[in-house]
Design an enzyme around this catalytic site. Structure first.
Site, PDB file in Angstrom:
ATOM      1  N   GLY A  19     -34.057 -76.583 -92.820  1.00 43.65           N
ATOM      2  CA  GLY A  19     -34.987 -77.467 -93.517  1.00 43.65           C
ATOM      3  C   GLY A  19     -34.219 -78.442 -94.373  1.00 43.65           C
ATOM      4  O   GLY A  19     -33.005 -78.320 -94.573  1.00 43.65           O
ATOM      5  N   GLY A  21     -34.784 -81.528 -97.791  1.00 42.68           N
ATOM      6  CA  GLY A  21     -35.634 -82.185 -98.774  1.00 42.68           C
ATOM      7  C   GLY A  21     -34.835 -83.261 -99.464  1.00 42.68           C
ATOM      8  O   GLY A  21     -33.652 -83.453 -99.189  1.00 42.68           O
ATOM      9  N   GLY A  22     -35.478 -83.967-100.383  1.00 42.57           N
ATOM     10  CA  GLY A  22     -34.800 -85.046-101.056  1.00 42.57           C
ATOM     11  C   GLY A  22     -33.635 -84.581-101.910  1.00 42.57           C
ATOM     12  O   GLY A  22     -32.699 -85.324-102.144  1.00 42.57           O
ATOM     13  N   MET A  23     -33.677 -83.348-102.364  1.00 44.11           N
ATOM     14  CA  MET A  23     -32.647 -82.867-103.270  1.00 44.11           C
ATOM     15  C   MET A  23     -31.751 -81.801-102.645  1.00 44.11           C
ATOM     16  O   MET A  23     -30.942 -81.204-103.327  1.00 44.11           O
ATOM     17  CB  MET A  23     -33.294 -82.302-104.537  1.00 44.11           C
ATOM     18  CG  MET A  23     -34.019 -83.321-105.372  1.00 44.11           C
ATOM     19  SD  MET A  23     -32.957 -84.662-105.925  1.00 44.11           S
ATOM     20  CE  MET A  23     -31.802 -83.766-106.954  1.00 44.11           C
ATOM     21  N   VAL A  26     -31.040 -77.257 -96.354  1.00 45.10           N
ATOM     22  CA  VAL A  26     -31.027 -75.814 -96.282  1.00 45.10           C
ATOM     23  C   VAL A  26     -30.649 -75.379 -94.880  1.00 45.10           C
ATOM     24  O   VAL A  26     -31.158 -75.932 -93.887  1.00 45.10           O
ATOM     25  CB  VAL A  26     -32.399 -75.210 -96.675  1.00 45.10           C
ATOM     26  CG1 VAL A  26     -32.339 -73.692 -96.659  1.00 45.10           C
ATOM     27  CG2 VAL A  26     -32.812 -75.705 -98.055  1.00 45.10           C
ATOM     28  N   LYS A  41     -28.074 -73.586 -99.361  1.00 41.50           N
ATOM     29  CA  LYS A  41     -28.586 -74.898 -99.760  1.00 41.50           C
ATOM     30  C   LYS A  41     -27.427 -75.727-100.279  1.00 41.50           C
ATOM     31  O   LYS A  41     -26.661 -75.274-101.127  1.00 41.50           O
ATOM     32  CB  LYS A  41     -29.659 -74.742-100.851  1.00 41.50           C
ATOM     33  CG  LYS A  41     -30.296 -76.061-101.280  1.00 41.50           C
ATOM     34  CD  LYS A  41     -31.438 -75.797-102.264  1.00 41.50           C
ATOM     35  CE  LYS A  41     -32.142 -77.087-102.668  1.00 41.50           C
ATOM     36  NZ  LYS A  41     -33.277 -76.834-103.596  1.00 41.50           N
ATOM     37  N   ASP A 134     -42.586 -77.619-111.293  1.00 41.97           N
ATOM     38  CA  ASP A 134     -42.863 -78.208-109.974  1.00 41.97           C
ATOM     39  C   ASP A 134     -43.485 -77.158-109.064  1.00 41.97           C
ATOM     40  O   ASP A 134     -43.117 -77.041-107.895  1.00 41.97           O
ATOM     41  CB  ASP A 134     -41.579 -78.761-109.361  1.00 41.97           C
ATOM     42  CG  ASP A 134     -41.863 -79.720-108.182  1.00 41.97           C
ATOM     43  OD1 ASP A 134     -42.998 -80.228-108.105  1.00 41.97           O
ATOM     44  OD2 ASP A 134     -40.957 -79.938-107.360  1.00 41.97           O
TER      45      ASP A 134
END
Length: 898
Positions: A19, A21-23, A26, A41, A134
């Site tokens: 996976g 994401g923006g940050m 993974v 990650k 969040d």
């Protein structure tokens, strides 16, 4: 940056992408040392040079490493190799809640189960000082083992969120099917942000509660609570609109679930549920009470008063129906209902001075303790048909119990054992009981009670005049407390819990069988809580359940196998008490919940009661005191033994001062802040065996004995040591024999012969608390000689003159650093400030004003202290402000195997 399969980061081998994401990206990987699958990650290369991104990545590592919980993704390792920063975490097999919600709403059973699991993980994070900031479906993984919280990259250690004037609020949502994460000073995901986050204000644990409500809403309906085509419209909806009732999408959703979600989504943080644990207990209660479906929810959020009325009516209707049906004896049918606290009150079921519910012998009424927002706890009696009444004169009351015939209620308050007619009437004082742990009233009008939290049981006649006598003999090599007595049907034999504050032998800690005719006893059951006898069974606590086992009340022997009665029952491991009560007719009342102590948080407030930030970790504080310069805090804390710690408020460091196997309480500072004085309770009870000690505040040096009781045959208690500002005197409270506590002073030079400053001639005039003024010339104290506690001032050390400070009741006086104000807690549960003008030989009292509400957390310790300038206050506050309803079972015996 993309890592190819086979790439190694030290002992970790990349297997495949999992996976992105923006940050972070993974990967599924393998730990070659332990041969286990892990999640790895990494921080993408395009962000590795971004200081803010690196800080967020490192913050996530620190946040997760501090949290170990079944419902939080576990962090295994953190590292860096060739410029690649990475985290190694538990590999979770399943799907995110966001992915699951694309298929539609969850079944109600899963809403309750996964919702409670999310609450458990969130509660652990909050108790660890972490605010997630969040919380959203994409950061929740649903696995076979349950829901797991992920992505603590925005978590902060209870820090405010930085505001921004624009904050990207004019961005347009280009992917309305996926929530938007705004990049800017306002952090979080807009659809799940709290109003205070949207406005750029401080985010605390209650902000996560709002996000939790939005997640629960989406789980139940399949739709987001707040929608919009741009971040502006989403923000406007969060700030101004209420989401449609969940029944609009799910008509069979229970009203109780709507109530829980509304409590999470309140715009004002003060009006929300105050802890995730409370929300989780509510969800479990709804799931276990058979209320999952079929009850229509209210159409719109109403006012808090109207809501109370509606819920009170629903509770009364359910209880009345349940009781009528139960008395009609439907065959093999167990009926369930709930019992809410009286309007505008909360139950007091946890802690040293609480009042767990007790059913009357005929099973038609229940007695318990509850408190209002600005009131001390009091004793209430409620009929199971819904009528409820507060018993006047029971303010401060705790541990209520019924007379054998239900005509009277016994309880404890003001260090006394008391009784009152169950219908209301005059209160009668029966005996001293400084720190009680339960009582029982037998059919021969004998009361067996635990007057102190350490020590044996005593007995006294409930009618007429009699002298207390010891009822049990305690073996100090095994136990430090006898408590929670329960009479058996013959009125002669009784059961009680014997255990040890230092742990002791678990096989010797448990329920003992005894008689009022002698002090002999025998072990019946090894357990960690009180029991109840009903219908030929012994009901007792085991893990989070109440169990039942056949019991011969004549011989005190168990038979057969224990069987579960109800699960998920509230247990207070600080007092060894489980919240349940039962009758021979089969009525069972219990508090849904989880194990734990009655912990408190510490928070700075201004003179208006506005929170200015928390201090330390929530725990069971037994005394707090700020240093003369306000830069350090000394606390008494621990379980089962209590120790003295010094907290540096600026550096965040802690220093432990005491290490011996004893209870250390009541700390105070020397005027120069170099030493701390405290009481050591090394005897079996709070009223005997105490000595006064001192230690350097930096932890160095040896323990210094300041004062020990003399060799008099009269038991003497020494409490609350304080030095005068000039160092010439040691002040302390002393109680000897039947008279009340007085304030004494001992010269620290010369003959060192103590003398009284404020002397109580009787228990009625006892001094309950005192504080020396900063200059050491005056002594403020609270005493009961007027019939209620009031605050007074006298000169020190002479004790000449007396000036009354409070007029409508007061306790816990505290001086401002310059002596120009005295603060105290009034009987209205408000913190008051009184202007003072100390003269040479006279003391003038000026205007008094109420500042803000303060909850009593322990009658023996001031729940607050003042900064030297009197502009800020460090206040202890209960973590739980909402009450879960009690659960009622109409026939708990019906499902037992015969």
């Amino acid at each position: 940056m993309s890592l190819t399969p086979g790439t190694k980061l030290e002992p970790y081998e990349i297997i495949a992408p999992a996976g992105a994401g923006g940050m972070g990206e993974v990967y599924r990987g393998r730990d070659t040392r332990l041969d286990r699958t892990v999640a790895i990650k990494i921080l993408p290369s395009h962000l590795s040079g971004d200081p803010e991104a690196r800080e967020r990545f490192e913050r996530e590592a620190k946040s997760i490493s501090a949290l170990q919980h079944a419902n939080i993704c576990t962090l295994y390792d953190v590292g860096s190799q060739n410029g690649v920063s990475y985290l190694v975490m538990e590999y979770l097999e399943g799907e995110t809640l966001a992915d699951r919600l694309r298929k539609g709403p969850l079944p109600l059973e899963q809403v309750f189960r996964h919702g409670a699991e999310i609450c458990d993980g969130l509660e652990r994070a909050h108790k660890g000082g972490q605010v997630h900031r969040d919380l959203k479906p994409g950061n929740i993984m649903l696995t076979k083992a349950g829901a797991k919280l992920m992505d603590f990259g925005l978590a902060k250690q209870a820090a405010p969120v930085s505001p921004s004037s624009s904050s990207g609020l004019t961005q347009t949502l280009t992917t309305p099917s996926h929530p938007l994460t705004a990049q800017g000073m306002i952090v979080g995901t807009f659809q799940y942000m709290s109003p205070e986050q949207v406005e750029g204000k401080e985010a605390d644990a209650r902000s996560d509660i709002f996000s939790l409500g939005a997640v629960l809403y989406e789980m139940a309906t399949g739709k987001r609570a707040f929608e919009g085509k741009s971040t502006v419209s989403i923000a406007a909806a969060i700030l101004e609109k209420e989401p449609e009732p969940i029944t609009r999408e799910q008509p069979l959703s229970p009203a109780a679930l709507q109530h829980v979600i509304e409590g999470c989504l309140a715009k004002d943080p003060e009006s929300r549920w105050q802890s995730a644990g409370d929300v989780g207990r509510q969800l479990r209660w709804i799931a276990s009470s058979g209320s999952q479906a079929g009850v229509p929810a209210p159409g719109r959020r109403s006012s808090r008063v109207r809501e109370r009325v509606i819920w009170g009516a629903i509770a009364a209707l359910l209880l009345g129906t349940s009781l009528w049906l139960y008395q009609s004896r439907p065959p093999a049918r167990v009926l369930r209902a709930s019992l809410l606290p009286p309007p505008d009150t909360a139950f007091d079921f946890m802690g040293d001075f609480s009042g767990p519910p007790v059913l009357s012998p005929d099973g038609t009424r229940v007695v318990f303790a509850a408190h209002g927002a600005k009131e001390r706890n009091a004793i209430w009696v409620r009929s199971l048909n819904g009528a409820v009444e507060k018993l006047a004169g029971t303010e401060g009351g705790y541990c209520p119990f019924w007379a054998y015939d239900g005509r009277f209620v016994g309880f404890f308050a003001d260090s006394k054992l008391k009784k009152i007619p169950a219908e209301g009437g005059p209160v009668t004082v029966l005996a001293d009981a400084p720190n009680a742990r339960g009582g029982a009233w037998g059919k021969d009008n004998v009361i067996v009670y635990a007057p102190d939290y350490r020590g044996p049981l005593w007995r006294i006649g409930a009618v007429g005049t009699s002298v207390p006598a010891q009822a049990t003999k305690m073996d100090l090599s095994k136990h430090s407390t006898h408590r929670w007595p329960v009479f058996l049907p013959d009125g002669k034999h009784f059961l009680f819990l014997a255990t040890n504050h230092s742990g002791g032998n678990p096989q010797q800690n448990g329920i003992y069988f005894a008689s009022v005719d002698d002090d002999a006893s025998k072990l019946v059951l090894a357990t960690d809580s009180q029991v109840q006898y009903a219908a030929g069974y012994l009901l007792f606590h085991e893990q989070q359940s109440v169990m039942a086992q056949k019991f011969d009340a004549g011989s005190g022997t168990l038979s057969g196998e224990p069987q579960p009665v109800v699960n998920d029952v509230q247990y207070d491991n600080g007092t060894w008490h489980t919240t349940f009560t039962a009758t021979d007719d089969g009525v069972l009342l219990y508090g849904p919940g989880s194990s734990g102590m009655a912990d408190y948080g510490l928070a700075w407030t201004d003179r208006n009661g506005k929170s200015l930030g928390s201090v330390g970790d929530p725990t069971s504080y037994k005394g707090i005191r700020l240093s003369p310069d306000g830069k350090r805090l000394v606390v008494a804390v621990g379980d089962p033994l209590i120790d003295i710690w010094v907290l540096d408020l600026a550096r965040g460091t802690r220093t432990r001062l005491t290490f011996d196997a004893a209870t250390h309480i009541e700390p105070s500072w020397s005027a120069d802040g170099q030493k701390v004085a405290f009481m050591v309770q090394n005897g079996p009870t709070i009223t005997a065996g105490s000595t006064l000690h001192a230690k350097l505040a930096n932890g160095g040096g040896q323990d210094e004995l300041l004062l020990a009781p003399d060799d008099s045959a009269v038991p003497t208690t020494l409490m609350w040591p304080q030095w005068s500002a000039d160092g010439r005197y040691l002040a302390y409270q002393q109680q000897s024999g039947p008279t009340g506590a007085s304030v004494w002073a001992m010269p620290l030079t010369g003959n060192r012969k103590p003398f009284p400053v404020v002397k109580a001639e009787s228990a009625q005039g006892a001094v309950t608390y005192y504080r020396l003024s900063p200059d050491g010339r005056w002594l403020a104290y609270s005493a009961r000689d007027s019939g209620r506690e009031e605050v007074y001032v006298t000169s020190f050390p002479s004790g000449a003159g007396r000036w009354q400070v409070s007029s409508d009741g007061g306790i816990f006086p505290v001086w401002r650093g310059d002596g120009k104000e005295i603060f105290f807690i009034g009987y209205d549960a408000q913190l008051h400030a009184t202007e003072t003008n100390p003269g040479r030989d006279e003391f003038a009292v000026g205007r008094t004003q109420a500042l803000f509400a303060v909850r009593y957390v322990n009658p023996f310790f001031a729940p607050y202290d003042a900064s030297p300038d009197g502009q800020r206050f460090l206040v202890a506050f209960p973590l739980t402000t909402q009450s879960s309803p009690l659960a009622l079972v109409s026939d708990w015996k019906a499902e037992l195997k015969k």
